[in-house]
Scaffold this motif. Structure first.
Motif, PDB file in Angstrom:
ATOM      1  N   PRO A  93       0.879  -1.143   0.149  1.00 23.58           N
ATOM      2  CA  PRO A  93      -0.056  -0.089  -0.116  1.00 23.58           C
ATOM      3  C   PRO A  93       0.926   1.204  -0.049  1.00 23.58           C
ATOM      4  O   PRO A  93       0.590   2.066   0.811  1.00 23.58           O
ATOM      5  N   VAL A  94       1.822   1.196  -0.925  1.00 30.34           N
ATOM      6  CA  VAL A  94       3.105   2.535  -0.932  1.00 30.34           C
ATOM      7  C   VAL A  94       2.952   3.008  -2.454  1.00 30.34           C
ATOM      8  O   VAL A  94       2.930   2.138  -3.282  1.00 30.34           O
ATOM      9  N   ASN A  95       3.352   4.365  -2.476  1.00 24.79           N
ATOM     10  CA  ASN A  95       3.663   4.533  -3.613  1.00 24.79           C
ATOM     11  C   ASN A  95       4.930   5.424  -3.462  1.00 24.79           C
ATOM     12  O   ASN A  95       5.202   5.826  -2.412  1.00 24.79           O
ATOM     13  N   MET A  96       5.581   5.745  -4.451  1.00 28.16           N
ATOM     14  CA  MET A  96       6.977   6.671  -4.506  1.00 28.16           C
ATOM     15  C   MET A  96       6.904   7.575  -5.414  1.00 28.16           C
ATOM     16  O   MET A  96       6.857   7.362  -6.543  1.00 28.16           O
ATOM     17  N   MET A  97       7.701   8.846  -4.900  1.00 27.82           N
ATOM     18  CA  MET A  97       7.683   9.879  -5.827  1.00 27.82           C
ATOM     19  C   MET A  97       9.308   9.979  -6.019  1.00 27.82           C
ATOM     20  O   MET A  97      10.083  10.239  -4.902  1.00 27.82           O
TER      21      MET A  97
ATOM     22  N   ALA B 182      -2.597   9.744  -6.343  1.00 23.55           N
ATOM     23  CA  ALA B 182      -3.901   9.214  -7.032  1.00 23.55           C
ATOM     24  C   ALA B 182      -4.508   7.973  -6.731  1.00 23.55           C
ATOM     25  O   ALA B 182      -5.817   7.791  -6.581  1.00 23.55           O
ATOM     26  N   LYS B 183      -3.467   7.183  -6.485  1.00 21.63           N
ATOM     27  CA  LYS B 183      -3.931   5.785  -5.815  1.00 21.63           C
ATOM     28  C   LYS B 183      -4.224   5.623  -4.568  1.00 21.63           C
ATOM     29  O   LYS B 183      -4.640   4.539  -4.069  1.00 21.63           O
ATOM     30  N   ASN B 184      -4.278   6.767  -3.899  1.00 26.68           N
ATOM     31  CA  ASN B 184      -4.587   6.775  -2.312  1.00 26.68           C
ATOM     32  C   ASN B 184      -3.770   5.807  -1.777  1.00 26.68           C
ATOM     33  O   ASN B 184      -4.199   4.803  -0.841  1.00 26.68           O
TER      34      ASN B 184
ATOM     35  N   GLN C 186       0.095  17.239   2.633  1.00 25.29           N
ATOM     36  CA  GLN C 186       0.053  16.191   3.375  1.00 25.29           C
ATOM     37  C   GLN C 186      -1.047  16.390   4.582  1.00 25.29           C
ATOM     38  O   GLN C 186      -1.736  15.112   4.965  1.00 25.29           O
ATOM     39  N   ALA C 187      -1.221  17.368   5.192  1.00 16.77           N
ATOM     40  CA  ALA C 187      -2.206  17.586   6.165  1.00 16.77           C
ATOM     41  C   ALA C 187      -3.547  17.443   5.639  1.00 16.77           C
ATOM     42  O   ALA C 187      -4.460  16.742   6.336  1.00 16.77           O
ATOM     43  N   LYS C 188      -3.818  17.659   4.683  1.00 16.93           N
ATOM     44  CA  LYS C 188      -5.275  17.599   3.799  1.00 16.93           C
ATOM     45  C   LYS C 188      -5.428  15.984   3.480  1.00 16.93           C
ATOM     46  O   LYS C 188      -6.712  15.511   3.785  1.00 16.93           O
ATOM     47  N   VAL C 189      -4.715  15.299   2.737  1.00 17.30           N
ATOM     48  CA  VAL C 189      -4.898  14.157   2.678  1.00 17.30           C
ATOM     49  C   VAL C 189      -4.535  13.009   3.696  1.00 17.30           C
ATOM     50  O   VAL C 189      -5.113  11.777   3.821  1.00 17.30           O
TER      51      VAL C 189
END
Length: 389
Positions: free
Chosen positions: A101-105, A174-176, A205-208
């Motif tokens: 459940p991870v994404n990377m920028m 986008a993929k939450n 970051q605070a919003k999501v």
């Protein structure tokens, strides 16, 4: 600085907004004694960390310290040689990246140059169980989040560096994901844009409400962004703490010297009176006194650490008998508008850094201290630290 969290209602414990202080809180990410070797080289050495839900956690260190390798193990691009990684209570040590459940920028942003901004943001949603309309709504939602709605049809080369950074962030969110990993996310931006984008990143970051783990080599960036920082050196974590903890209360010489500027006076403990430790330091006439409540014994080799901004500089002799004093001459002066940085040479030849806030009532007001001036430096025993490691 990181925006302060809202104050909890009266009667609530301090750890309401600081879960790492709550002994009952369950970490969202747990790194348990992780080791990563490349042949005979140990890139990550017995690292253990606990990161809590909705934290903006920074891995800070110089090149080759192991921070990016650790981030890649969290993403699943590298497998630990030993140890475990748990995310939301699940052992992810051997789980492939696409099942986490991870994404990377990535640092380079890795945007597709032939695709529009909207198509870049929605690329990862193609294989999700969503209708075309749901995907379009999600892309619109992400573009609104990063304030790029009017840029949806543009190509990456038509955007500024800050805008490309926000596109990459929108695509990553986008993929939450439950956990977002960011590798030097602001490294490609100029100083002014980087400072502006730091606040944007914190607000997003605070919003999501997604947990962020950020890798950076920039101390100011880590201090501004993070709830907590892990300072790394040669594959090991030297200290974990809030920006205030790491800056004001470093636990070793490395952390003190790496995070911000500092003066380190090596010496020997000569006396102890209550919480006040007396140190005979190299290159300083007389002895230094430090308020140090942690037990230490006479004869112990230590370093007295003093931040430049905690030292007062004046052409007048100090009058407070309880302050540490040293006489010297201004060797160099750096003017930065709101502050000045002095390099003062003591009689021994030792150079001491002093940061002075420029408070001028008129723009043409003369400096109180200038090049080549004979000056006195002074600081309170409570302004310094004794470091034994």
């Amino acid at each position: 600085m990181t925006a302060p969290a809202p104050a909890p209602p009266p009667g609530f414990p301090d750890y309401v907004n600081k879960p790492w202080l709550d002994p009952k809180a369950r970490p969202f990410v747990e790194v348990e004694r992780v080791v990563k070797k490349f042949g005979d080289f140990i890139a990550v050495n017995e690292v253990s960390l606990k990161i809590y839900r909705q934290e903006l956690f920074c891995l800070l260190g110089g090149s080759g310290c192991g921070k990016t390798t650790l981030l890649r193990m969290l993403a699943g691009f590298e497998t630990p040689t030993s140890g475990r990684i748990l995310i939301d209570g699940q052992d992810m040590t051997a789980t492939p990246p696409y099942e986490r459940p991870v994404n990377m920028m990535f640092q380079s942003y890795a945007l597709f140059p032939h695709m529009s901004v909207a198509d870049n943001v929605g690329y990862g949603l193609k294989h999700e169980k969503m209708t075309k309309g749901e995907r379009a709504n999600r892309v619109s939602e992400m573009l609104a989040l990063v304030k790029l709605e009017s840029f949806a049809r543009r190509k990456p080369h038509q955007l500024s560096g800050g805008q490309r950074q926000r596109v990459a962030l929108a695509r990553s969110l986008a993929k939450n994901p439950k956990l977002l990993l960011l590798d030097e996310p602001l490294g490609a931006l100029d100083k002014k844009l980087r400072e502006q984008t730091q606040f944007e990143l914190m607000n997003i970051q605070a919003k999501v409400g997604v947990t962020f783990v950020v890798v950076t080599h920039d101390q100011e960036e880590a201090m501004a962004l993070s709830t907590r920082i892990a300072v790394m050196d040669r594959g090991s974590v030297m200290q974990v703490g809030t920006p205030t903890d790491v800056y004001e209360f470093p636990n070793c010489r490395f952390t003190a010297d790496f995070v911000g500027s500092i003066n380190l006076f090596e010496g020997i403990v000569t006396a102890i009176a209550g919480s006040v430790v007396t140190v005979k330091a190299e290159g300083v006439e007389g002895e230094l006194e430090v308020d140090h409540p942690t037990p230490v014994t006479v004869g112990t080799p230590v370093a007295v650490a003093v931040r430049p901004e905690k030292i007062t500089i004046s052409r007048d002799t100090p009058t407070d008998p309880n302050h540490n004093c040293a006489e010297g001459q201004v060797l160099d002066l750096g003017y930065f508008g709101d502050r000045s940085l002095f390099r003062v040479r003591l009689a021994s030849g030792r150079i001491v850094l002093v940061s002075h806030q420029n408070v001028r009532r008129a723009r043409d007001e003369e400096r109180k201290v200038d090049w080549d001036d004979k000056v006195w430096l002074s600081w309170s025993p409570r302004a310094a630290l004794v470091l034994t490691e």
